[in-house]
Design a protein around this motif. Structure first.
Motif, short mmCIF file in Angstrom:
data_model
loop_
_atom_site.label_atom_id
_atom_site.label_comp_id
_atom_site.label_asym_id
_atom_site.label_seq_id
_atom_site.Cartn_x
_atom_site.Cartn_y
_atom_site.Cartn_z
N PRO A 175 -84.77 -41.66 50.71
CA PRO A 175 -86.21 -41.85 50.92
C PRO A 175 -86.52 -42.92 51.97
CG PRO A 175 -85.54 -42.68 48.76
CD PRO A 175 -84.31 -42.13 49.40
N LEU A 176 -87.79 -43.02 52.32
CA LEU A 176 -88.24 -44.01 53.30
C LEU A 176 -88.06 -45.42 52.73
CD1 LEU A 176 -91.59 -42.28 54.37
CD2 LEU A 176 -89.35 -42.08 55.46
N HIS A 177 -87.73 -46.37 53.61
CA HIS A 177 -87.56 -47.75 53.16
C HIS A 177 -88.47 -48.67 53.96
CE1 HIS A 177 -85.18 -48.26 56.76
NE2 HIS A 177 -84.41 -47.24 56.40
N LEU A 178 -88.35 -49.97 53.70
CA LEU A 178 -89.23 -50.96 54.34
C LEU A 178 -89.22 -50.85 55.87
CD1 LEU A 178 -91.02 -53.48 54.31
CD2 LEU A 178 -89.00 -54.86 53.82
N GLY A 179 -88.06 -50.60 56.46
CA GLY A 179 -87.97 -50.44 57.92
C GLY A 179 -88.86 -49.30 58.40
N HIS A 180 -88.88 -48.19 57.64
CA HIS A 180 -89.74 -47.07 58.01
C HIS A 180 -91.21 -47.48 57.96
CE1 HIS A 180 -86.25 -44.42 56.84
NE2 HIS A 180 -86.58 -43.91 58.01
N LEU A 181 -91.55 -48.34 57.00
CA LEU A 181 -92.96 -48.73 56.90
C LEU A 181 -93.41 -49.45 58.17
CD1 LEU A 181 -93.19 -49.88 53.17
CD2 LEU A 181 -94.17 -47.81 54.19
N ARG A 182 -92.53 -50.26 58.73
CA ARG A 182 -92.89 -50.93 59.98
C ARG A 182 -92.97 -49.90 61.11
NH1 ARG A 182 -89.99 -56.03 63.18
NH2 ARG A 182 -91.86 -56.58 64.35
N ASN A 183 -91.99 -49.02 61.14
CA ASN A 183 -91.98 -47.97 62.15
C ASN A 183 -93.24 -47.11 62.06
OD1 ASN A 183 -91.49 -45.43 63.41
ND2 ASN A 183 -89.30 -45.77 63.32
N ASP A 184 -93.56 -46.68 60.84
CA ASP A 184 -94.72 -45.79 60.64
C ASP A 184 -96.01 -46.43 61.12
OD1 ASP A 184 -92.87 -44.20 59.44
OD2 ASP A 184 -93.69 -44.33 57.42
N LEU B 281 -89.57 -47.65 72.41
CA LEU B 281 -90.28 -48.82 71.87
C LEU B 281 -89.44 -49.32 70.71
CD1 LEU B 281 -92.63 -50.74 71.73
CD2 LEU B 281 -93.76 -49.18 70.21
N SER B 282 -88.69 -50.36 71.02
CA SER B 282 -87.70 -50.86 70.09
C SER B 282 -88.33 -51.93 69.21
CB SER B 282 -86.58 -51.41 70.97
OG SER B 282 -85.86 -52.39 70.33
N TYR B 283 -88.09 -51.85 67.92
CA TYR B 283 -88.66 -52.88 67.04
C TYR B 283 -87.58 -53.51 66.18
CZ TYR B 283 -88.36 -49.44 63.34
OH TYR B 283 -87.88 -48.51 62.45
N GLY B 284 -87.85 -54.72 65.74
CA GLY B 284 -86.85 -55.49 65.02
C GLY B 284 -86.82 -55.21 63.52
N MET B 285 -85.91 -55.86 62.85
CA MET B 285 -85.70 -55.66 61.41
C MET B 285 -86.79 -56.31 60.59
SD MET B 285 -82.11 -55.08 60.54
CE MET B 285 -81.47 -56.56 59.76
N VAL B 286 -87.01 -55.77 59.40
CA VAL B 286 -87.90 -56.43 58.44
C VAL B 286 -87.07 -56.79 57.22
CG1 VAL B 286 -90.15 -56.31 57.35
CG2 VAL B 286 -89.43 -54.47 58.88
#
Ligand code: ARG
Length: 609
Positions: A144-153, A398-403
């Motif tokens: 399932p989707l995790h915290l990283g996906h929430l930032r991505n989304d 568009l690269s994003y960092g870790m959460v």
């Protein structure tokens, strides 16, 4: 687009041209667009500051002298829309607008289209006629989707909304990586251990159900490799010898060969995973115009690799794998097809990109993907260019960092990644507690729904506030705070304005209180008006930088200016009806901008909270 600096740029350009004519030597008119208009660091200094440094060479004068001469010349010039005074201060021209005139102009701009329910303010149209595709979220179907996906989304959705607000035609795309070794791992564990269990039989959300089999595979694999390591093998050797890994690979080969039983299990597990994820998207207000499936594009990708092999762009290794040497580009050597002929992650990306451009010729394709895939995208873009696709230059990662979460605050079921649904549930429960504590349960329409909207406001604002490239810590408690720089604080500000408008006797007539607009001249009113006027710039800056944190920073500035106004200026009890009407109109204008900006930041607006 409304901009109170424009008439001033014209006026200063005209003054400089006049000054140029006074100076001996050749002359050329100064164009308004070369004038840069800054905001002075201290509002006491004026509303617009114009530096003279860049004109010293042409005019052969020191900047302070230019400022003095230009100020003098301005006095004799009449330019439409430029109401105010000009003063030379050192190398700057400081302009003070006539507040009563500008107040009316700004509010009328914000209310444009209001009667038709439209919002045209903050719509810079800088991207008119541009087709921009934004790929984001892009999950794998094994968990399932995790915290990283929430930032991505939220980054993907917010950027899409911001680009559309600047006039672009935006197409939001999600690629589902539904093929490959990762999904075969969940499939293997399921087929060996599940005994026909289903999400329904277990009462588990369907994507979480699939995720549990992936965890099961990894646990089994760990047991097996630890056993092998005890017999003296290294971790890598152990994985190489693992019979579980071999069985998963075998499953992938069977899948690629179209084995009916494998394909049917694959379909079943993918539909569980995807349906579960779609529930999470709809819960968080994320949506897509197009879903791409790796299972549809990998063949095209494979063909493209083989064509490249024929053309000598790629080469075949001794073990049969297809590879490319990118050492000249400092990108090393990269495998594109495995030695058993199965395709890997990057293979499908050729097919996916080509297919996208054929179906919807974009001017730009933005991939919102974590920074750990920087190398992947560099290789992908370089190779598409080598293969001769002219549009390869229009691709952007568009690269994003870790959460991360503060240690120990919240742990997911597996103890490693933080599950998206679990996180939102806990935020919602915390918001619900707050509602109960504040005894607002009777006040709000549906407490649980309100709590969920507050949770999303908290989450999305917090995630967007940090520039995409930076790693960040998500602090659930801090995100939910009702004071300070948070989503719930902004939601509260909106609800406060709504409540005030409900209390006024004629809320619909508020924008028509124009006669009172010129009365809005006190410092707090003026600072708030200027904050409103800054909205279009904030939107276009967020679009240009692909960075919604510009927008959240704007929201915070707006909220500070509103707080000061709300504290210092009585609204419903102002000295006169006219002033009261004008202040209500100012509040309504703030609400319009706030609501729009919150929407761009994927934060639900609440009329009551
Ligand atoms: N599904 C991939 C992952 O979870 C991300 C996909 C990114 N997009 C792409 N076109 N490769 O890591």
């Amino acid at each position: 687009m409304y901009d109170y600096r424009e008439p001033w740029k014209k006026k200063i350009a005209a003054a400089l041209s006049a000054l140029d004519r006074e100076t001996p030597g050749p002359t050329a008119p100064f164009q308004p667009w070369i004038i840069s208009a800054e905001t002075p660091p201290d509002p006491e200094m004026g509303d617009i500051g114009i530096p003279m440094f860049s004109f010293a060479k042409i005019l052969r004068k020191a900047p302070p002298q230019i400022a003095k001469d230009a100020a003098r010349l301005c006095a004799g010039l009449d330019v439409e829309g430029a109401h105010g005074t000009v003063e030379a201060v050192g190398p700057y021209l400081n302009i003070r607008l006539t507040r009563s005139v500008a107040a009316k102009e700004i509010l009328e701009e914000v209310f444009k289209g209001h009667e038709k329910g439209e919002f045209a303010f903050g719509r810079p149209q800088t991207l008119e006629n541009k087709k921009v595709m934004v790929e984001f979220s892009s999950p794998n179907t094994n968990k399932p989707l995790h915290l990283g996906h929430l930032r991505n989304d939220v980054l993907g959705e917010s950027i899409s909304r911001i680009l559309a607000a600047c006039g672009a035609e935006v197409r939001k795309v999600c690629i589902i990586n539904d093929r490959g070794i990762h999904i075969c791992k969940s499939m293997l564990a399921y087929s060996e251990h599940a005994q026909n269990k289903t999400p329904e039989s277990e009462g588990v959300k369907s994507d979480h159900f699939v995720g549990e089999w992936y965890v099961c595979f990894n646990n089994e694999l760990k047991k097996e490799t630890e056993e092998l390591q005890r017999s003296g093998l290294s971790k890598e050797e152990a994985e190489g010898r693992s019979s579980l890994m071999a069985r998963a690979q075998e499953l992938l080969r069977k899948w690629e060969a179209g084995d009916p039983e494998t394909v049917s299990l694959w379909k079943q597990m993918n539909s569980w995973a995807i349906n579960g994820m779609k529930e999470t998207y709809s819960r968080t207000g994320i949506s897509f115009d197009q879903y791409d499936f790796e299972s549809d594009t990998w063949r095209l990708g494979k063909d493209e690799v083989l064509k490249g092999l024929e053309r000598g762009i790629f080469y075949r290794q001794d073990d049969g794998a297809v590879a490319v040497d990118l050492s000249a580009e400092k990108l090393d050597k990269k495998i594109l097809l495995r030695s058993d002929g199965t395709s890997i992650y990057i293979t499908q990306d050729f097919g996916t990109a080509i297919n996208r451009h054929e179906r919807w010729p974009f001017d730009r394709l933005i991939y919102v993907v974590g920074s750990e895939q920087q190398y992947h995208f560099k290789v992908l873009f370089t190779l598409l260019d080598k293969l001769g696709f002219a549009w390869a230059k229009d691709l952007h990662h568009l690269s994003y960092g870790m959460v991360n979460l503060p240690e120990g605050k919240m742990k997911s079921r597996e103890g490693t990644v933080v599950d998206a649904d679990d996180l939102i549930d806990s935020l919602r429960d915390m918001a619900m507690e707050e509602i109960r504590e504040k005894e607002r349960e009777q006040e709000v329409d549906s407490p649980m729904e309100t709590a969920e909207k507050i949770a999303l406001g908290a989450l999305h604002y917090y995630l967007l506030q940090v520039s995409p490239a930076k790693d960040m810590l998500f602090d659930p408690k801090e995100s939910l705070s009702f004071t300070g720089n948070t989503g719930p604080y902004l939601q509260y500000m909106g609800a406060r304005i709504c409540s005030m408008l409900r209390k006024s006797d004629k809320p619909d007539a508020v924008p028509d209180a124009t006669a009172g607009f010129p009365l809005l001249v006190s410092d707090p009113e003026w600072e708030l008006l200027k904050a409103l006027a800054a909205y279009p710039d904030a939107v276009s800056a967020a679009a240009a930088g692909l960075d919604p944190s510009t927008l959240t920073a704007y929201l915070y500035d707006l909220s500070k200016a509103f707080s000061r106004f709300y504290h210092d200026c009585p609204i419903l009890n102002a000295e006169s009806n006219e002033l009261s009407g004008a202040r209500l109109a100012l509040s309504l204008a703030v609400m319009r901008v706030l609501k729009d900006a919150l929407h761009l930041a994927c934060i639900p607006f609440l009329e009551v909270m």
